[in-house]
Design a protein around this motif. Sequence first.
Motif, PDB file in Angstrom:
ATOM      1  N   ASP A 130       1.036  -1.510   0.074  1.00 51.87           N
ATOM      2  CA  ASP A 130      -0.191  -0.092  -0.201  1.00 51.87           C
ATOM      3  C   ASP A 130       0.929   1.582  -0.180  1.00 51.87           C
ATOM      4  O   ASP A 130       2.278   0.923  -0.033  1.00 51.87           O
ATOM      5  N   ARG A 131       0.303   2.293  -0.553  1.00 52.63           N
ATOM      6  CA  ARG A 131       0.933   3.550  -0.302  1.00 52.63           C
ATOM      7  C   ARG A 131       2.080   3.600   0.868  1.00 52.63           C
ATOM      8  O   ARG A 131       3.166   4.115   1.241  1.00 52.63           O
ATOM      9  N   ASP A 132       1.459   3.659   2.018  1.00 55.53           N
ATOM     10  CA  ASP A 132       2.279   3.486   3.446  1.00 55.53           C
ATOM     11  C   ASP A 132       3.023   3.001   3.363  1.00 55.53           C
ATOM     12  O   ASP A 132       4.718   3.502   3.519  1.00 55.53           O
ATOM     13  N   GLY A 133       3.064   1.688   2.881  1.00 55.90           N
ATOM     14  CA  GLY A 133       4.051   0.688   3.137  1.00 55.90           C
ATOM     15  C   GLY A 133       5.518   1.167   2.473  1.00 55.90           C
ATOM     16  O   GLY A 133       6.478   0.843   2.860  1.00 55.90           O
ATOM     17  N   VAL A 134       4.873   1.265   1.015  1.00 60.44           N
ATOM     18  CA  VAL A 134       5.713   1.865   0.436  1.00 60.44           C
ATOM     19  C   VAL A 134       6.673   3.148   0.044  1.00 60.44           C
ATOM     20  O   VAL A 134       8.179   3.104   0.086  1.00 60.44           O
ATOM     21  N   ALA A 135       6.024   4.316   0.655  1.00 64.29           N
ATOM     22  CA  ALA A 135       6.549   4.825   0.880  1.00 64.29           C
ATOM     23  C   ALA A 135       7.866   5.283   2.422  1.00 64.29           C
ATOM     24  O   ALA A 135       8.344   5.628   2.294  1.00 64.29           O
ATOM     25  N   ARG A 136       6.770   3.875   3.487  1.00 66.25           N
ATOM     26  CA  ARG A 136       8.110   4.065   4.489  1.00 66.25           C
ATOM     27  C   ARG A 136       9.346   3.523   3.907  1.00 66.25           C
ATOM     28  O   ARG A 136      10.483   3.651   4.169  1.00 66.25           O
ATOM     29  N   LEU A 137       9.209   1.885   3.035  1.00 65.62           N
ATOM     30  CA  LEU A 137      10.651   1.084   2.633  1.00 65.62           C
ATOM     31  C   LEU A 137      11.042   2.868   1.871  1.00 65.62           C
ATOM     32  O   LEU A 137      12.457   2.947   2.523  1.00 65.62           O
ATOM     33  N   VAL A 138      11.026   3.587   0.796  1.00 68.37           N
ATOM     34  CA  VAL A 138      11.435   4.290   0.245  1.00 68.37           C
ATOM     35  C   VAL A 138      12.256   5.532   1.222  1.00 68.37           C
ATOM     36  O   VAL A 138      13.332   5.851   0.750  1.00 68.37           O
ATOM     37  N   ALA A 139      11.086   6.176   2.433  1.00 68.52           N
ATOM     38  CA  ALA A 139      12.060   7.477   3.022  1.00 68.52           C
ATOM     39  C   ALA A 139      13.366   6.158   3.936  1.00 68.52           C
ATOM     40  O   ALA A 139      14.123   7.242   4.385  1.00 68.52           O
ATOM     41  N   ARG A 140      13.071   4.661   4.339  1.00 66.96           N
ATOM     42  CA  ARG A 140      14.061   4.136   5.008  1.00 66.96           C
ATOM     43  C   ARG A 140      15.486   3.836   4.375  1.00 66.96           C
ATOM     44  O   ARG A 140      16.735   4.714   5.411  1.00 66.96           O
ATOM     45  N   ASP A 141      14.876   3.069   3.092  1.00 66.82           N
ATOM     46  CA  ASP A 141      15.991   2.839   2.500  1.00 66.82           C
ATOM     47  C   ASP A 141      16.137   3.520   0.768  1.00 66.82           C
ATOM     48  O   ASP A 141      15.556   2.557   0.185  1.00 66.82           O
ATOM     49  N   PRO A 142      16.109   4.123   0.186  1.00 66.99           N
ATOM     50  CA  PRO A 142      15.995   4.807  -0.583  1.00 66.99           C
ATOM     51  C   PRO A 142      16.497   4.402  -2.115  1.00 66.99           C
ATOM     52  O   PRO A 142      15.785   3.898  -2.782  1.00 66.99           O
ATOM     53  N   ASP A 143      17.918   3.538  -1.856  1.00 62.37           N
ATOM     54  CA  ASP A 143      18.357   3.095  -2.721  1.00 62.37           C
ATOM     55  C   ASP A 143      17.542   1.951  -3.094  1.00 62.37           C
ATOM     56  O   ASP A 143      18.117   0.647  -3.833  1.00 62.37           O
ATOM     57  N   ALA A 144      16.516   0.863  -2.477  1.00 65.82           N
ATOM     58  CA  ALA A 144      16.406  -0.874  -2.031  1.00 65.82           C
ATOM     59  C   ALA A 144      15.186  -0.755  -3.058  1.00 65.82           C
ATOM     60  O   ALA A 144      15.435  -2.029  -3.462  1.00 65.82           O
ATOM     61  N   LEU A 145      14.275   0.107  -3.712  1.00 61.51           N
ATOM     62  CA  LEU A 145      13.714  -0.284  -4.796  1.00 61.51           C
ATOM     63  C   LEU A 145      13.679  -0.416  -6.020  1.00 61.51           C
ATOM     64  O   LEU A 145      13.809   1.292  -6.159  1.00 61.51           O
ATOM     65  N   LEU A 146      14.065  -1.010  -6.487  1.00 63.75           N
ATOM     66  CA  LEU A 146      15.116  -0.623  -7.752  1.00 63.75           C
ATOM     67  C   LEU A 146      13.968  -0.541  -8.989  1.00 63.75           C
ATOM     68  O   LEU A 146      13.135  -1.777  -9.111  1.00 63.75           O
ATOM     69  N   LEU A 147      14.314  -0.461 -10.040  1.00 69.57           N
ATOM     70  CA  LEU A 147      12.671   0.044 -11.215  1.00 69.57           C
ATOM     71  C   LEU A 147      13.614   0.030 -12.529  1.00 69.57           C
ATOM     72  O   LEU A 147      14.908   0.169 -12.815  1.00 69.57           O
ATOM     73  N   ALA A 148      13.228  -1.563 -13.032  1.00 68.12           N
ATOM     74  CA  ALA A 148      13.950  -1.326 -14.787  1.00 68.12           C
ATOM     75  C   ALA A 148      13.295  -0.141 -15.553  1.00 68.12           C
ATOM     76  O   ALA A 148      11.102  -0.884 -15.647  1.00 68.12           O
ATOM     77  N   GLU A 149      12.973   0.141 -16.319  1.00 68.76           N
ATOM     78  CA  GLU A 149      12.035   0.972 -17.206  1.00 68.76           C
ATOM     79  C   GLU A 149      12.648   0.808 -18.861  1.00 68.76           C
ATOM     80  O   GLU A 149      13.803   0.752 -19.100  1.00 68.76           O
ATOM     81  N   ARG A 150      11.500   0.924 -19.529  1.00 74.50           N
ATOM     82  CA  ARG A 150      11.431   0.685 -21.075  1.00 74.50           C
ATOM     83  C   ARG A 150      11.455   1.268 -21.215  1.00 74.50           C
ATOM     84  O   ARG A 150       9.660   1.551 -20.983  1.00 74.50           O
ATOM     85  N   ASP A 151      11.310   2.167 -21.899  1.00 75.66           N
ATOM     86  CA  ASP A 151      11.018   3.419 -22.831  1.00 75.66           C
ATOM     87  C   ASP A 151       9.661   4.199 -21.928  1.00 75.66           C
ATOM     88  O   ASP A 151       8.780   4.171 -22.380  1.00 75.66           O
TER      89      ASP A 151
END
Length: 141
Positions: A33-54
């Motif tokens: 949920d939004r709060d859970g992912v926000a906590r992750l990104v705030a606590r460890d900004p390098d943990a959530l990796l995104l692969a983007e194409r176009d």
Amino acid sequence: MSDLHIRCAAPADIDTVLRFWREAAEGTSISDDRDGVARLVARDPDALLLAERDGRIAGTAIAGFDGWRCHLYRLAVHPDHRRQGIGSALLAAAEERFLGLGGRRGDAMVLDRNEPAHHAWHAAGYAPQPQWSRWVKHLTD
């Protein structure tokens, strides 16, 4: 794969990531949920990796490190982009992060029923550990 870009998620990505997981990830989690992912990104900004194409998310991985063990979660690749090396690229980026932090072993949470993912994990050098059981307690309702 020159058109693939891997980066860390930012707070502005949270809603897009949640939509992506609903479409591409096998199953959901209490913390999806939004709060859970926000906590992750705030606590460890390098943990959530995104692969983007176009300019669009093609895959994700969470590469968490607690100072002792390396943990991999939410390896997900969009169905339209599977079998193109995106999962492998995300795992390589996660492992590079772990090595930079001093990590020595990666543990992955992989659903038993998600058999198509088992091939990808085996190909990346991971193996199931049947001697260890994972016990989970939800800390909130």
